[in-house]
Design an enzyme around this catalytic site. Structure first.
Site, PDB file in Angstrom:
ATOM      1  N   ASP A   1      74.049 -97.096  38.441  1.00  0.00           N
ATOM      2  CA  ASP A   1      72.643 -96.717  38.658  1.00  0.00           C
ATOM      3  C   ASP A   1      72.136 -97.095  40.045  1.00  0.00           C
ATOM      4  O   ASP A   1      71.115 -97.787  40.190  1.00  0.00           O
ATOM      5  CB  ASP A   1      71.752 -97.372  37.602  1.00  0.00           C
ATOM      6  CG  ASP A   1      72.263 -97.165  36.185  1.00  0.00           C
ATOM      7  OD1 ASP A   1      72.751 -96.068  35.891  1.00  0.00           O
ATOM      8  OD2 ASP A   1      72.172 -98.109  35.374  1.00  0.00           O
TER       9      ASP A   1
ATOM     10  N   GLU B   1      66.242 -88.736  32.598  1.00  0.00           N
ATOM     11  CA  GLU B   1      66.016 -90.155  32.872  1.00  0.00           C
ATOM     12  C   GLU B   1      66.237 -90.417  34.358  1.00  0.00           C
ATOM     13  O   GLU B   1      66.467 -89.507  35.138  1.00  0.00           O
ATOM     14  CB  GLU B   1      66.977 -91.015  32.029  1.00  0.00           C
ATOM     15  CG  GLU B   1      68.447 -90.696  32.282  1.00  0.00           C
ATOM     16  CD  GLU B   1      69.411 -91.445  31.392  1.00  0.00           C
ATOM     17  OE1 GLU B   1      69.035 -92.502  30.846  1.00  0.00           O
ATOM     18  OE2 GLU B   1      70.551 -90.986  31.232  1.00  0.00           O
TER      19      GLU B   1
END
Length: 542
Positions: free
Chosen positions: A14, A187
């Protein structure tokens, strides 16, 4: 110079990449590992150096009891108003209808800290990021969670204005600006103002082999105003199953001083057992989700495109204005424990390394035995990432148990349900012995049992070594540190992969670690001493 992907090997998921002046920074998720948020810096995007983690106190991060793959999800690093802003999420539930979580904000004028005490922002959804608009206004952009079983749990991307005078959100300004495509699971949003248009980068498809990143844009920040990029997605490996890099998606965009554009994405490098198809299963990602960087161009209609196609490239041109950066040649590590602080490569589970866990310095690490490695609370273990498919790791261990409930040794670890180790313990004849055990989907297996290796009387210490060879690994022992003996137990490395854990558990976001641990679930806090840890990476084999 060339960027060789992945640029941050091993569990570095991420990525949130930014540039401040001539320096690039990447912040990565750390989940249940302490300290929270992994930081790297570089001036050329090729060579990266590890920085101290910002969430290094329990004031900033209290994770005791967090489930595996809870904790820090998708931190967002930004720079504005002369300081760094860090938004981070502490997730307390990973399974079931709910995702109980809290989003926090901390700031620092220096990337190395100190960081301010955390400000609670909200709990609407995870993957929150802070957008600093050119007009001076700020907004929190985040995935929005919906627990209702008759709705999809990923309920679009919410934008909420942030008031810097009160350092609080303005909830009445909240609106859904993007709902994603039919791929769903939208997301990981990051918002940018480029050429007076707003560009939203967001992940979709789940962080597995169907993962992708989409781009949408709008002239305004009004509700449902964003349109998706035509001929998308922006990046994915769903339709490139034979490519070395897989799962690319969730990430962040950055420009160089001279105007080039790059995108940092999570990525995995799955492997297959020799008797398996390379397509089904697509593979086992023992190194977890890593970080890649791809170059970006803009088409005639003002949409960003990954250079070389949406599958990305292993080798990417470095920025033309890159400033050469010195960094270690690989991630090999030798630690003689001479420092009174742990090396930055070491992490602990959920809680900080402190006097309750042990001490370090003067050439030794002492760990005080506490909970088992299956615990979510008080585990005495330090561990570092697997960052290569092939490596050896070894350590010297001194331990004097007086019950079989006391153990100390060398572990390969994914989470509390998936790990193995070689360790010193006591048998029923009150002899010190060496055992190898594995916890696989929370089923514990002792491999040597009555054939456990007896440590000769008068032997002060033993040496343990693990040899990891991509699809399997094993353990060795030595009584002098020179002559090694293999323990005839070969373990399947796939058990320590995201993809294997996913088959039975929804928290599959980290990667394999190698570590040092002491257990005393009898409660007597028997200590173990460790000396001269060595992690040596070896060349990759096909």
């Amino acid at each position: 110079m060339k960027i060789q992907n992945p640029v941050l090997p091993g569990f570095n998921a991420d990525p949130s990449m930014i540039r401040v002046g001539d320096t690039y920074y990447i912040a990565n998720s750390t989940f249940e590992w302490f300290p929270g948020v992994r930081l790297h810096e570089s001036k050329d995007m090729v060579h990266w150096n590890l920085l101290p983690s910002p969430l290094s106190t329990t004031t900033l991060l209290d994770m005791k009891g967090n489930p595996a793959s809870g904790g820090i999800w998708a931190p967002d690093l930004s720079y504005a108003d002369g300081k760094f802003w860090l938004i981070y999420t502490d997730v307390k539930i990973t399974e079931g209808a709910f995702k109980d979580m809290t989003n926090y904000l901390t700031t620092a004028t220096d990337i190395r800290g100190p960081w301010t005490d955390p400000i609670k922002v909200n709990g609407v959804g995870f993957d929150a990021s802070l957008f600093h608009d050119k007009n001076g206004r700020k907004y929190l952009v985040q995935q929005t969670w919906d627990h209702r079983e008759y709705r999809h749990p990923f309920n679009g991307i919410t934008l909420t204005e942030f008031d810097t005078s009160t350092m609080k959100l303005m909830p009445k300004t909240a609106r859904t600006i993007y709902r994603g495509t039919d791929v769903k699971l939208v997301e990981g949003p990051h918002l940018y103002n480029i050429d007076n248009q707003y560009y939203l980068f967001a992940a979709q498809g789940g962080t597995v082999f169907t993962h992708e990143e989409v781009v949408a844009r709008s002239q305004t920040l009004d509700a449902d105003s964003f349109e998706s990029e035509p001929d998308g997605p922006f990046i994915t490996n769903f339709d490139t199953p034979d490519f070395y890099l897989q799962k690319q998606g969730h990430g962040a965009l950055v420009n160089t001083p001279s105007g080039e554009w790059y995108y940092a994405s999570l990525v995995s490098r799955p492997w297959n057992h020799k008797n398996e198809s390379s397509h089904d299963p697509r593979g086992w990602s023992t190194l977890g989700r890593e970080t890649s960087i791809q170059q970006v161009s803009w088409d005639e209609n003002g949409w960003p495109r990954v250079v070389g196609g949406h599958g990305g490239q292993v080798e990417v041109n470095a920025p033309k204005d890159a400033i050469p950066t010195e960094a270690p040649a690989d991630n090999s590590q030798h630690d003689d424990f001479s420092s009174e602080k742990l090396d930055l490569n070491w992490n602990t589970l959920r809680i900080p390394f402190d006097a309750n866990m042990g001490t370090v310095g003067d050439g030794k690490l002492t760990l005080i035995g506490h909970d088992s490695l299956a615990s979510d609370f008080n585990v005495s273990m330090i561990a570092r990432r697997w960052q290569a498919f092939n490596f050896n790791a070894q350590v010297k261990v001194t331990f004097d148990p007086f019950t079989y409930q006391q153990m100390a040794g060398l572990t390969n670890f994914y989470n509390d349900n998936h790990w193995s180790w070689v360790f010193v313990t006591l048998d029923d004849q009150k002899r010190r012995v060496i055992e190898v055990a594995e916890n696989n989907r929370d089923t514990y297996t002792s491999y040597l049992k009555d054939d456990a290796i007896v440590i000769p009387e008068g032997t002060e210490a033993v040496w343990f070594r693990t040899q990891v060879r991509k699809d399997h690994y094993s353990y060795d022992y030595s009584f002098d540190g020179t002559t090694w003996h293999n323990i005839p137990v070969e373990l399947d490395a796939a058990v320590l992969s995201d993809d294997y854990v996913l088959q039975t558990y929804g928290g599959f976001f980290t990667g394999a670690f190698v570590g040092l641990a002491a257990v005393d679930y009898a409660g007597y806090e028997q200590p173990a001493t460790f000396n001269d840890f060595d992690y040596k990476e070896l060349p990759e084999t096909k």
